[in-house]
Design an enzyme around this catalytic site. Sequence first.
Site, PDB file in Angstrom:
ATOM      1  NE  ARG A 280     -16.856  -4.288 -17.137  1.00  0.00           N
ATOM      2  CZ  ARG A 280     -16.939  -4.788 -18.368  1.00  0.00           C
ATOM      3  NH1 ARG A 280     -17.104  -6.080 -18.551  1.00  0.00           N
ATOM      4  NH2 ARG A 280     -16.857  -3.991 -19.399  1.00  0.00           N
ATOM      5  CE  LYS A 302      -6.803   1.145   3.037  1.00  0.00           C
ATOM      6  NZ  LYS A 302      -5.828   2.061   3.658  1.00  0.00           N
ATOM      7  CD  GLU A 344       2.412  -1.059  10.115  1.00  0.00           C
ATOM      8  OE1 GLU A 344       1.433  -0.785  10.827  1.00  0.00           O
ATOM      9  OE2 GLU A 344       2.803  -0.355   9.169  1.00  0.00           O
ATOM     10  CE  LYS A 386      -5.638  -3.422   8.045  1.00  0.00           C
ATOM     11  NZ  LYS A 386      -4.732  -3.382   6.903  1.00  0.00           N
ATOM     12  CD  GLU A 396      -8.854   4.076   4.743  1.00  0.00           C
ATOM     13  OE1 GLU A 396      -8.799   4.305   3.533  1.00  0.00           O
ATOM     14  OE2 GLU A 396      -7.904   3.641   5.407  1.00  0.00           O
ATOM     15  NE  ARG A 400     -10.817  -0.410   6.503  1.00  0.00           N
ATOM     16  CZ  ARG A 400     -10.337  -0.995   5.407  1.00  0.00           C
ATOM     17  NH1 ARG A 400      -9.249  -0.545   4.829  1.00  0.00           N
ATOM     18  NH2 ARG A 400     -10.941  -2.032   4.883  1.00  0.00           N
ATOM     19  CG  ASN A 404      -3.274   7.017   9.629  1.00  0.00           C
ATOM     20  OD1 ASN A 404      -2.617   6.286   8.888  1.00  0.00           O
ATOM     21  ND2 ASN A 404      -3.334   8.315   9.467  1.00  0.00           N
ATOM     22  CG  HIS A 407       0.750   4.651   9.781  1.00  0.00           C
ATOM     23  ND1 HIS A 407       0.878   3.889  10.920  1.00  0.00           N
ATOM     24  CD2 HIS A 407       1.019   3.819   8.739  1.00  0.00           C
ATOM     25  CE1 HIS A 407       1.190   2.640  10.575  1.00  0.00           C
ATOM     26  NE2 HIS A 407       1.286   2.573   9.256  1.00  0.00           N
ATOM     27  CG  HIS A 411       2.278   7.749   5.901  1.00  0.00           C
ATOM     28  ND1 HIS A 411       0.925   7.671   6.137  1.00  0.00           N
ATOM     29  CD2 HIS A 411       2.659   6.521   5.512  1.00  0.00           C
ATOM     30  CE1 HIS A 411       0.507   6.431   5.903  1.00  0.00           C
ATOM     31  NE2 HIS A 411       1.546   5.711   5.530  1.00  0.00           N
ATOM     32  CG  HIS A 424       5.473   1.452   6.090  1.00  0.00           C
ATOM     33  ND1 HIS A 424       4.906   2.701   5.960  1.00  0.00           N
ATOM     34  CD2 HIS A 424       4.577   0.701   6.791  1.00  0.00           C
ATOM     35  CE1 HIS A 424       3.716   2.709   6.549  1.00  0.00           C
ATOM     36  NE2 HIS A 424       3.494   1.505   7.055  1.00  0.00           N
TER      37      HIS A 424
HETATM   38  N1  LIG Z   1      -2.889  -3.530   1.105  1.00  0.00           N
HETATM   39  C1  LIG Z   1      -2.592  -3.121   2.304  1.00  0.00           C
HETATM   40  O1  LIG Z   1      -3.468  -2.962   3.164  1.00  0.00           O
HETATM   41  C2  LIG Z   1      -1.166  -2.868   2.656  1.00  0.00           C
HETATM   42  C3  LIG Z   1      -0.795  -2.755   4.001  1.00  0.00           C
HETATM   43  C4  LIG Z   1       0.541  -2.571   4.292  1.00  0.00           C
HETATM   44  C5  LIG Z   1       1.471  -2.480   3.279  1.00  0.00           C
HETATM   45  N2  LIG Z   1       1.078  -2.593   1.985  1.00  0.00           N
HETATM   46  C6  LIG Z   1       2.050  -2.498   0.886  1.00  0.00           C
HETATM   47  O2  LIG Z   1       3.008  -3.530   1.065  1.00  0.00           O
HETATM   48  C7  LIG Z   1       4.239  -3.113   0.505  1.00  0.00           C
HETATM   49  C8  LIG Z   1       5.333  -3.451   1.477  1.00  0.00           C
HETATM   50  O3  LIG Z   1       5.261  -4.810   1.807  1.00  0.00           O
HETATM   51  P1  LIG Z   1       6.549  -5.711   2.041  1.00  0.00           P
HETATM   52  O4  LIG Z   1       7.392  -5.076   3.066  1.00  0.00           O
HETATM   53  O5  LIG Z   1       6.071  -7.071   2.256  1.00  0.00           O
HETATM   54  O6  LIG Z   1       7.330  -5.507   0.664  1.00  0.00           O
HETATM   55  P2  LIG Z   1       7.793  -6.455  -0.523  1.00  0.00           P
HETATM   56  O7  LIG Z   1       6.674  -7.218  -1.072  1.00  0.00           O
HETATM   57  O8  LIG Z   1       8.520  -5.576  -1.466  1.00  0.00           O
HETATM   58  O9  LIG Z   1       8.831  -7.437   0.151  1.00  0.00           O
HETATM   59  C9  LIG Z   1      10.041  -6.919   0.629  1.00  0.00           C
HETATM   60  C10 LIG Z   1      11.230  -7.672   0.033  1.00  0.00           C
HETATM   61  O10 LIG Z   1      11.346  -8.918   0.669  1.00  0.00           O
HETATM   62  C11 LIG Z   1      11.399  -9.967  -0.276  1.00  0.00           C
HETATM   63  N3  LIG Z   1      10.723 -11.083   0.347  1.00  0.00           N
HETATM   64  C12 LIG Z   1       9.397 -11.194   0.582  1.00  0.00           C
HETATM   65  N4  LIG Z   1       9.139 -12.307   1.278  1.00  0.00           N
HETATM   66  C13 LIG Z   1      10.313 -12.909   1.493  1.00  0.00           C
HETATM   67  C14 LIG Z   1      10.689 -14.105   2.165  1.00  0.00           C
HETATM   68  N5  LIG Z   1       9.793 -14.861   2.799  1.00  0.00           N
HETATM   69  N6  LIG Z   1      11.992 -14.459   2.162  1.00  0.00           N
HETATM   70  C15 LIG Z   1      12.895 -13.662   1.542  1.00  0.00           C
HETATM   71  N7  LIG Z   1      12.607 -12.533   0.927  1.00  0.00           N
HETATM   72  C16 LIG Z   1      11.325 -12.151   0.900  1.00  0.00           C
HETATM   73  C17 LIG Z   1      10.756  -9.424  -1.512  1.00  0.00           C
HETATM   74  O11 LIG Z   1      11.253 -10.054  -2.659  1.00  0.00           O
HETATM   75  C18 LIG Z   1      11.121  -7.946  -1.452  1.00  0.00           C
HETATM   76  O12 LIG Z   1      12.390  -7.767  -2.031  1.00  0.00           O
HETATM   77  C19 LIG Z   1       4.104  -1.656   0.200  1.00  0.00           C
HETATM   78  O13 LIG Z   1       3.988  -1.481  -1.184  1.00  0.00           O
HETATM   79  C20 LIG Z   1       2.833  -1.231   0.903  1.00  0.00           C
HETATM   80  O14 LIG Z   1       2.171  -0.187   0.234  1.00  0.00           O
HETATM   81  C21 LIG Z   1      -0.219  -2.786   1.667  1.00  0.00           C
HETATM   82 ZN   LIG Z   2       1.791   0.905   8.064  1.00  0.00          ZN
END
Ligand SMILES: NC(=O)c1ccc[n+]([C@@H]2O[C@H](COP(=O)([O-])OP(=O)(O)OC[C@H]3O[C@@H](n4cnc5c(N)ncnc54)[C@H](O)[C@@H]3O)[C@@H](O)[C@H]2O)c1
Ligand SMILES: [Zn+2]
Length: 519
Positions: A280, A302, A344, A386, A396, A400, A404, A407, A411, A424
């Site tokens: 939990r 999130k 971003e 942020k 949210e 917040r 967006n 977006h 999206h 993205h």
């Molecule tokens: N929680 C939130 O507020 C929030 C905000 C924005 C995005 N997200 C989420 O984040 C995800 C996208 O994030 P992302 O773009 O980091 O994706 P990711 O975690 O899939 O990383 C992208 C790719 O890069 C590789 N990688 C990561 N760091 C690396 C490094 N330093 N060197 C080499 N390779 C590396 C990973 O293995 C992966 O293949 C989505 O699922 C999205 O929904 C969440």
């Molecule tokens: Zn975004």
Amino acid sequence: MATGKSTVGALVAQAAGRPFIDLDRAIESETGSSIENLFAIRGEAAFRALERACLERTLSEAQRAARAPVIAVGGGALMARDLRLRALDECVVVTLEGTPAELTRRALRQGTRPLLSGPNPEQRVSELLALRAPNYAEAQARISCEAALETVVAQVREVWSRDELAVAAAEASYAVQTGLGFASGRVGALVAQSPVCVLVSDKTVSALHAAPIEAALHACGARLLRVDLEPGEAHKNIASVEGIWHAALEGGADRQATFVALGGGVVSDMTGFAAASWMRGVRWVSIPTTLLSMVDASVGGKTGVDLATAKNAVGAFWQPSGVLCDVHYLNTEPARGFISGLAEVVKTALIGDPELFTLLENNVERVAARDGDLTAELVRRSVRVKARIVSFDQRESGLRAVLNLGHTVGHALEAQAGYSALSHGEAVSLGLVAALRLGETLGHTPRDLSERTLSLLRRLGLPTNLAAQPLAEASALLGHDKKRAGSSVKFVFARGLGQVETQSIALSELRTRVLTLAE
Ligand SMILES: NC(=O)c1ccc[n+]([C@@H]2O[C@H](COP(=O)([O-])OP(=O)(O)OC[C@H]3O[C@@H](n4cnc5c(N)ncnc54)[C@H](O)[C@@H]3O)[C@@H](O)[C@H]2O)c1
Ligand SMILES: [Zn+2]
């Protein structure tokens, strides 16, 4: 109260060669009356108003000062949340805390205290502390005042030197640190006291960057459990989270365990969710390794996973206990991911930081070369904007929504491209162009702001051409936006650098207008 803030503050200021301001003394000299008298004669409400005015002025002067001062403020001064968030945004805030017994002993020794005049002062202190605990937790750090004075002073200076950004979320508040090559040196302090650590990464990141973090976690004596997930969004599902839960179960991770996420947004979203649901809710620490996860996923709490085609359908708000944004990791991030993350950053600059925008404009080559200091500054500024917005609106409920920007159409384009043809960030870049053009048409956005932003996005290597066919298909998907309210959408428009506004727009009108944006 009686934590020794004036003594500590003066010593910190002296050691750092900075001016020192004791707010209580400033109020006294301004009014020519002691705090006790002000309380007794004017009452607490009037005193708080005086205190507030004095603190606001002091903060404004501190912003303009060549050498920012150390300011000691009383426990009541930061009770107003707007003022507390302002202080968190502009200063490094340290809460000095102590046990009720010790604070009462000290207070009584020092003489009369207006709030302790009743029959059972220790109980009164206990009650006050309990009441104010969520507020006092909204600080960059909390330090016990019961250690030796030199230790307290040294600890405050250490916090100051880290220059962290605080994300205010009552008792779930945490700090985001940004820098170059520091994460493995800091992670130990964040997991201290955990008998078990669950280090979650993905196979790509793990091979590149896990060893120093693993060594640091070993060095702090915790039993270390490792989970290396398959990389990529395709694996952001409950089966992967189950893998984390199983590792925790088999390794005997209890309520005291800390989960550590080392990876991009996929890893941190899943690790955070696993931590939110394990027993939990256990502590977790985030070490983002992509630009997107540093500037976006690191703040806001999130967490979650995708369910079939529904992105982030299952999740929870669960704040990390700390975030280490070490831009050293970005040296190995693939170019497309890094450039996508910049979309971003541009968005964030438009929303709340004009200087960040010009920093990007003036340094496109250094940005592309991922200059360490510059990248750290981009991350820091983005996180700050942020953090500021999220602190005001943890769940949210409205504010917040400005995040967006770009977006709504972004999206839809991302979905239209099947979440593969466009990253993205690329979709957000196109979404920003759409939002700016739409804002121009509706009289919200000045044309030169659109042109400047388009030029910046293009120079950073991001797409800006809105093609007719994807736009037509995306416009049909606009209604799927999460931010829809009935038959209208809350759309974010850019009015100027660092200035945005949200306007409701009918979905049918939005669809028609979006169709006209194709080049
Ligand atoms: N929680 C939130 O507020 C929030 C905000 C924005 C995005 N997200 C989420 O984040 C995800 C996208 O994030 P992302 O773009 O980091 O994706 P990711 O975690 O899939 O990383 C992208 C790719 O890069 C590789 N990688 C990561 N760091 C690396 C490094 N330093 N060197 C080499 N390779 C590396 C990973 O293995 C992966 O293949 C989505 O699922 C999205 O929904 C969440
Ligand atoms: Zn975004």
